[in-house]
Scaffold this active site. Structure first.
Site, PDB file in Angstrom:
ATOM      1  N   THR A 140       0.793  -1.266   0.155  1.00 45.18           N
ATOM      2  CA  THR A 140      -0.056   0.166  -0.067  1.00 45.18           C
ATOM      3  C   THR A 140       0.937   1.365   0.016  1.00 45.18           C
ATOM      4  O   THR A 140       0.378   2.297  -0.018  1.00 45.18           O
ATOM      5  CB  THR A 140      -0.837  -0.136   1.265  1.00 45.18           C
ATOM      6  OG1 THR A 140      -0.219  -0.041   2.360  1.00 45.18           O
ATOM      7  CG2 THR A 140      -1.960  -1.013   1.089  1.00 45.18           C
ATOM      8  N   GLN A 141       2.108   0.985   0.109  1.00 47.59           N
ATOM      9  CA  GLN A 141       3.124   2.330   0.012  1.00 47.59           C
ATOM     10  C   GLN A 141       4.481   2.064  -0.541  1.00 47.59           C
ATOM     11  O   GLN A 141       4.862   0.933  -0.255  1.00 47.59           O
ATOM     12  CB  GLN A 141       3.082   2.989   1.392  1.00 47.59           C
ATOM     13  CG  GLN A 141       3.908   4.514   1.469  1.00 47.59           C
ATOM     14  CD  GLN A 141       4.310   4.904   2.861  1.00 47.59           C
ATOM     15  OE1 GLN A 141       4.818   4.389   3.535  1.00 47.59           O
ATOM     16  NE2 GLN A 141       3.527   6.049   3.150  1.00 47.59           N
ATOM     17  N   THR A 164       7.072   0.075   1.629  1.00 45.65           N
ATOM     18  CA  THR A 164       7.295   0.419   3.327  1.00 45.65           C
ATOM     19  C   THR A 164       5.896   0.330   3.828  1.00 45.65           C
ATOM     20  O   THR A 164       6.250   0.823   4.897  1.00 45.65           O
ATOM     21  CB  THR A 164       7.677   2.000   2.959  1.00 45.65           C
ATOM     22  OG1 THR A 164       7.000   2.847   2.236  1.00 45.65           O
ATOM     23  CG2 THR A 164       9.180   2.186   2.538  1.00 45.65           C
ATOM     24  N   SER A 165       4.909   0.069   3.224  1.00 46.12           N
ATOM     25  CA  SER A 165       3.815  -0.355   3.999  1.00 46.12           C
ATOM     26  C   SER A 165       3.052  -1.475   3.284  1.00 46.12           C
ATOM     27  O   SER A 165       2.743  -1.263   1.883  1.00 46.12           O
ATOM     28  CB  SER A 165       2.879   1.040   4.298  1.00 46.12           C
ATOM     29  OG  SER A 165       1.856   0.473   5.440  1.00 46.12           O
ATOM     30  N   SER A 166       2.311  -2.238   4.120  1.00 49.63           N
ATOM     31  CA  SER A 166       1.518  -3.291   3.387  1.00 49.63           C
ATOM     32  C   SER A 166       0.660  -4.168   4.438  1.00 49.63           C
ATOM     33  O   SER A 166       0.566  -3.707   5.572  1.00 49.63           O
ATOM     34  CB  SER A 166       2.492  -4.409   2.726  1.00 49.63           C
ATOM     35  OG  SER A 166       3.171  -4.992   3.835  1.00 49.63           O
TER      36      SER A 166
END
Length: 396
Positions: free
Chosen positions: A85-86, A106-108
């Site tokens: 997601t990022q 860096t986000s998930s």
């Protein structure tokens, strides 16, 4: 897809996911199964990216209901895979989504089987309080709220944009835990001590605040990892006075390292051809990358990274560089089973690895679950077999 049809389809997919996780032994208790069947993961994944598996440069494809249709979007959202997601700590432009490459996630939303397995290993009971480090999309936070109630869940996210999206998604599902935006390594002392602490990102060592803020007899479940690879999932029992101890319970879980502990961009100075002393070695470069010996290598060389390249004469060597003290080891293959190592600097990296590998072999080469961790106010050590066995210090 009409809202009623979407909700019916999503409910069926949640039941299928729960059945899949139960069959794989990640989901073991009726309380967590109910949470998986009730919490709508798709609400936390309105837009995301899937990794394209194949040779070449890693790339990711954008997925949303508008891009691929509601049916495919829901199917992927309820699959047992990690959905990104990022990238590179920056917000994504969903007004004009495009495939992404040459980027770092860096986000998930981590694959549900790992999330649920960690929640099961957390061994919670009714009315327990939990500190979660790494809110991410908020899906695991929602599972905790479903199981324990909002008032018993505190979750910390380091990225404000990520935290804001999670807060909106949680509220849309009727969950209102305590959400904070700050460096999770410091924990949150407000309602501590917590009965349980869980981290959904990797750390190089267990932050002292987590131990201090977890009650004696409480549990900490987190991933330890280094700059070369993940070490594994540990479950520590806190016994007070800044001490905790416990085993590795799974190898190599797919969690990102805490952003504040990411490896430095500069891998270190490549040694000159005449630097260091050269000798023969029985270990080749595969010792760094094989699943079990790679675990040992990461424990022994916590500040190192490695890469392979050819010199001006075409000879291929593997360089192991310590970013903290400029120690190095250079491996060069001389024959089918013959290697030389050239090493220098304050630490004899390859000597240390050979000694550790020898101790590991003497213990019948156990997997990572044959190791454990002891935390004290003074240091943290990974041990082999038992706390009294051979051990190596984790970085602070």
């Amino acid at each position: 897809m009409p809202p009623d049809d979407l909700n019916i389809t999503a409910a069926k997919l949640r039941q299928q996911l729960a059945a899949q996780l139960a069959a794989g032994d990640s989901l073991r208790s009726p309380q967590w199964r109910t949470a998986v069947e009730d919490v709508p993961r798709h609400e936390f994944l309105r837009q995301f990216y899937t990794e394209n598996l194949g040779p070449g440069v890693t790339s990711w494809t954008p997925i949303s209901s508008e891009l691929v249709g509601a049916a495919e979007w829901l199917t992927i959202a309820y699959s047992d895979q990690t959905l990104v997601t990022q990238f590179d700590g920056r917000p994504l432009d969903w007004n004009d989504p495009n495939p992404v490459s040459n980027a770092n996630p860096t986000s998930s939303s981590t694959l549900p089987s790992l999330v649920v397995r960690m929640l099961e290993d957390l061994d919670v009971h009714d009315d327990m309080t939990v500190l979660e480090l790494g809110t991410g999309t908020g899906y695991s936070t929602a599972l905790l709220c479903h199981r324990l109630g909002d008032k018993n869940v505190t979750s910390i996210e380091t990225d404000r944009d990520v935290a804001d999206r999670a807060r909106i998604a949680l509220a849309s599902c009727g969950y209102y835990p305590r959400l904070l935006t700050e460096d999770g390594r410091h924990g949150y002392a407000g309602p501590s001590p917590y009965d349980r602490t869980i981290a959904t990102y990797g750390v190089r060592s267990v932050p002292a605040a987590w131990v201090k803020q977890t009650r004696p007899g409480g549990l900490i479940v987190t991933t330890l990892r280094g700059w070369m690879r993940s070490l594994g999932l540990v479950r520590l029992t806190v016994d007070g006075d800044g001490r905790a101890e416990g085993p590795f319970i799974a190898a190599d879980p797919s969690f990102m390292i805490a952003r504040q502990q990411a490896a430095p961009a500069n891998m270190g100075m490549i040694p000159a051809p005449d630097d260091g002393k050269t000798r023969e070695t029985t270990l080749g470069r595969e010792a760094l990358s094989m699943p079990d010996s790679g675990f040992v290598a990461q424990v022994v060389m916590p500040n190192a990274r490695h890469f392979t390249m050819r010199d001006d004469s075409g000879i291929e060597s593997t360089y192991v560089l310590d970013a903290e003290n400029d120690s190095f080891a250079v491996l060069t293959q001389q024959g089918d089973d013959t290697w030389t190592v050239r090493q220098g600097g304050p630490s004899a990296l390859w000597d240390d690895l050979e000694e550790a590998i020898s101790l590991w072999h003497a213990a019948d080469s156990p997997p990572p679950t044959g190791f454990g961790v002891s935390v004290t106010p003074d240091d943290q050590r990974v041990w082999l077999g038992s706390p009294d066995g051979p051990s190596w210090t984790l970085p602070k």
